[in-house]
Design a protein around this motif. Structure first.
Motif, PDB file in Angstrom:
ATOM      1  N   VAL A 194     -42.114  15.766  -1.662  1.00  0.00           N
ATOM      2  CA  VAL A 194     -41.203  16.057  -0.550  1.00  0.00           C
ATOM      3  C   VAL A 194     -41.877  15.726   0.774  1.00  0.00           C
ATOM      4  N   ARG A 195     -43.151  16.104   0.893  1.00  0.00           N
ATOM      5  CA  ARG A 195     -43.889  15.818   2.130  1.00  0.00           C
ATOM      6  C   ARG A 195     -43.978  14.308   2.384  1.00  0.00           C
ATOM      7  N   GLU A 196     -44.277  13.556   1.335  1.00  0.00           N
ATOM      8  CA  GLU A 196     -44.380  12.106   1.474  1.00  0.00           C
ATOM      9  C   GLU A 196     -43.046  11.496   1.914  1.00  0.00           C
ATOM     10  N   GLN A 197     -41.946  11.997   1.356  1.00  0.00           N
ATOM     11  CA  GLN A 197     -40.649  11.464   1.742  1.00  0.00           C
ATOM     12  C   GLN A 197     -40.318  11.816   3.186  1.00  0.00           C
ATOM     13  N   LEU A 198     -40.664  13.042   3.609  1.00  0.00           N
ATOM     14  CA  LEU A 198     -40.463  13.430   5.009  1.00  0.00           C
ATOM     15  C   LEU A 198     -41.280  12.549   5.944  1.00  0.00           C
ATOM     16  N   GLU A 199     -42.525  12.297   5.574  1.00  0.00           N
ATOM     17  CA  GLU A 199     -43.388  11.429   6.387  1.00  0.00           C
ATOM     18  C   GLU A 199     -42.783  10.027   6.507  1.00  0.00           C
ATOM     19  N   THR A 200     -42.216   9.537   5.403  1.00  0.00           N
ATOM     20  CA  THR A 200     -41.575   8.221   5.413  1.00  0.00           C
ATOM     21  C   THR A 200     -40.370   8.210   6.349  1.00  0.00           C
ATOM     22  N   VAL A 201     -39.540   9.252   6.255  1.00  0.00           N
ATOM     23  CA  VAL A 201     -38.356   9.357   7.109  1.00  0.00           C
ATOM     24  C   VAL A 201     -38.761   9.383   8.585  1.00  0.00           C
ATOM     25  N   ILE A 202     -39.814  10.143   8.903  1.00  0.00           N
ATOM     26  CA  ILE A 202     -40.273  10.250  10.293  1.00  0.00           C
ATOM     27  C   ILE A 202     -40.867   8.923  10.760  1.00  0.00           C
ATOM     28  N   ALA A 203     -41.650   8.272   9.911  1.00  0.00           N
ATOM     29  CA  ALA A 203     -42.234   6.972  10.272  1.00  0.00           C
ATOM     30  C   ALA A 203     -41.134   5.943  10.539  1.00  0.00           C
ATOM     31  N   GLN A 204     -40.062   5.977   9.742  1.00  0.00           N
ATOM     32  CA  GLN A 204     -38.930   5.064   9.966  1.00  0.00           C
ATOM     33  C   GLN A 204     -38.285   5.348  11.317  1.00  0.00           C
ATOM     34  N   ALA A 205     -38.164   6.625  11.674  1.00  0.00           N
ATOM     35  CA  ALA A 205     -37.569   6.998  12.956  1.00  0.00           C
ATOM     36  C   ALA A 205     -38.442   6.538  14.121  1.00  0.00           C
ATOM     37  N   VAL A 206     -39.765   6.611  13.955  1.00  0.00           N
ATOM     38  CA  VAL A 206     -40.675   6.128  14.995  1.00  0.00           C
ATOM     39  C   VAL A 206     -40.524   4.615  15.151  1.00  0.00           C
ATOM     40  N   ARG A 207     -40.455   3.892  14.043  1.00  0.00           N
ATOM     41  CA  ARG A 207     -40.297   2.436  14.107  1.00  0.00           C
ATOM     42  C   ARG A 207     -38.984   2.037  14.777  1.00  0.00           C
ATOM     43  N   ARG A 208     -37.933   2.826  14.548  1.00  0.00           N
ATOM     44  CA  ARG A 208     -36.634   2.517  15.158  1.00  0.00           C
ATOM     45  C   ARG A 208     -36.578   2.919  16.635  1.00  0.00           C
ATOM     46  N   GLY A 209     -37.574   3.702  17.092  1.00  0.00           N
ATOM     47  CA  GLY A 209     -37.563   4.179  18.464  1.00  0.00           C
ATOM     48  C   GLY A 209     -36.804   5.479  18.654  1.00  0.00           C
ATOM     49  N   GLU A 210     -36.437   6.150  17.545  1.00  0.00           N
ATOM     50  CA  GLU A 210     -35.734   7.427  17.655  1.00  0.00           C
ATOM     51  C   GLU A 210     -36.692   8.564  17.990  1.00  0.00           C
ATOM     52  N   LEU A 211     -37.937   8.449  17.553  1.00  0.00           N
ATOM     53  CA  LEU A 211     -38.996   9.407  17.882  1.00  0.00           C
ATOM     54  C   LEU A 211     -40.149   8.641  18.501  1.00  0.00           C
ATOM     55  N   LYS A 212     -40.823   9.278  19.462  1.00  0.00           N
ATOM     56  CA  LYS A 212     -41.978   8.622  20.085  1.00  0.00           C
ATOM     57  C   LYS A 212     -43.206   8.669  19.187  1.00  0.00           C
ATOM     58  N   ASP A 213     -43.412   9.811  18.546  1.00  0.00           N
ATOM     59  CA  ASP A 213     -44.631  10.019  17.775  1.00  0.00           C
ATOM     60  C   ASP A 213     -44.323  10.655  16.428  1.00  0.00           C
ATOM     61  N   ALA A 214     -45.263  10.469  15.492  1.00  0.00           N
ATOM     62  CA  ALA A 214     -45.182  11.158  14.205  1.00  0.00           C
ATOM     63  C   ALA A 214     -45.451  12.649  14.414  1.00  0.00           C
ATOM     64  N   VAL A 215     -45.074  13.443  13.456  1.00  0.00           N
ATOM     65  CA  VAL A 215     -45.271  14.892  13.501  1.00  0.00           C
ATOM     66  C   VAL A 215     -46.697  15.209  13.063  1.00  0.00           C
TER      67      VAL A 215
END
Length: 198
Positions: A116-137
């Motif tokens: 679950v943690r790995e999938q969350l990290e993937t989702v967040i990394a995708q959001a950073v790449r898209r510019g939806e988030l500035k930084d990873a958690v």
């Protein structure tokens, strides 16, 4: 044969719980010999690990729906699907037993929590790449987010009555899922310094 044994293990866990989860019962359900089961998994804990891995890999991997909100919604939808199918009672049975079994606890940590943690990290990394988030958690926030994603539906299944299928309670279930989604998005927005509105 591996798939048949895994499915049989899920069925035995779902129907009878950990106490009745024996290699003999699983082999009998699958129409296989206990020797063929032991060649693959030397103990019932190892078989339980295979079940947990099967559930996590089959249901949680490969999420990329195009936006942070869509990805988190898909993750929660898949989590709900796990717990509403036969895999739900099986997983709950394993988690209940893990408090008394250090080997099983480690297996669930490696095969459920980390998945679950790995999938969350993937989702967040995708959001950073898209510019939806500035930084990873950060690490501590990721630990808590993972526990929240796992824990809310599990807690609901233990502490709240199952939802009926009539119109009112079905709407309540949808509302709870939407609230969970919006809370997670709000936390991610703050933790990752969101640059776009959700």
């Amino acid at each position: 044969m591996d798939a048949a044994l895994i499915e049989a293990a899920i069925e035995v866990l779902s129907e009878s719980g950990w106490a009745a989860f024996t290699t003999t019962a699983v082999a009998r359900r699958a129409g296989a010999s206990t020797a063929s089961l032991y060649r693959r998994w030397p103990s019932k804990q190892a078989l339980a690990g295979a079940v947990a891995r099967h559930i996590a890999v089959n249901e949680l991997s490969g999420i990329d729906a195009g936006s942070l909100e869509s990805d988190v919604r898909e993750l929660l939808t898949r989590k709900k699907r796990i717990l509403e199918a036969a895999t739900g009672p099986a997983l709950l049975s394993l988690m209940g037993q893990a408090a008394h079994d250090p080997e099983l606890r480690q297996i669930l940590h490696d095969d459920v929590y980390l998945a679950v943690r790995e999938q969350l990290e993937t989702v967040i990394a995708q959001a950073v790449r898209r510019g939806e988030l500035k930084d990873a958690v950060d690490t501590a926030q990721m630990d808590v987010l993972t526990l929240v994603v796992i824990g809310t539906t599990l807690a609901r299944s233990v502490f709240l009555a199952p939802q009926n299928t009539d119109k009112g309670t079905a709407a309540d279930a949808v509302d709870l899922a939407e609230i969970e989604l919006q809370l997670l998005l709000s936390v991610l927005a703050r933790a990752g310094a969101s640059v776009t509105a959700t």
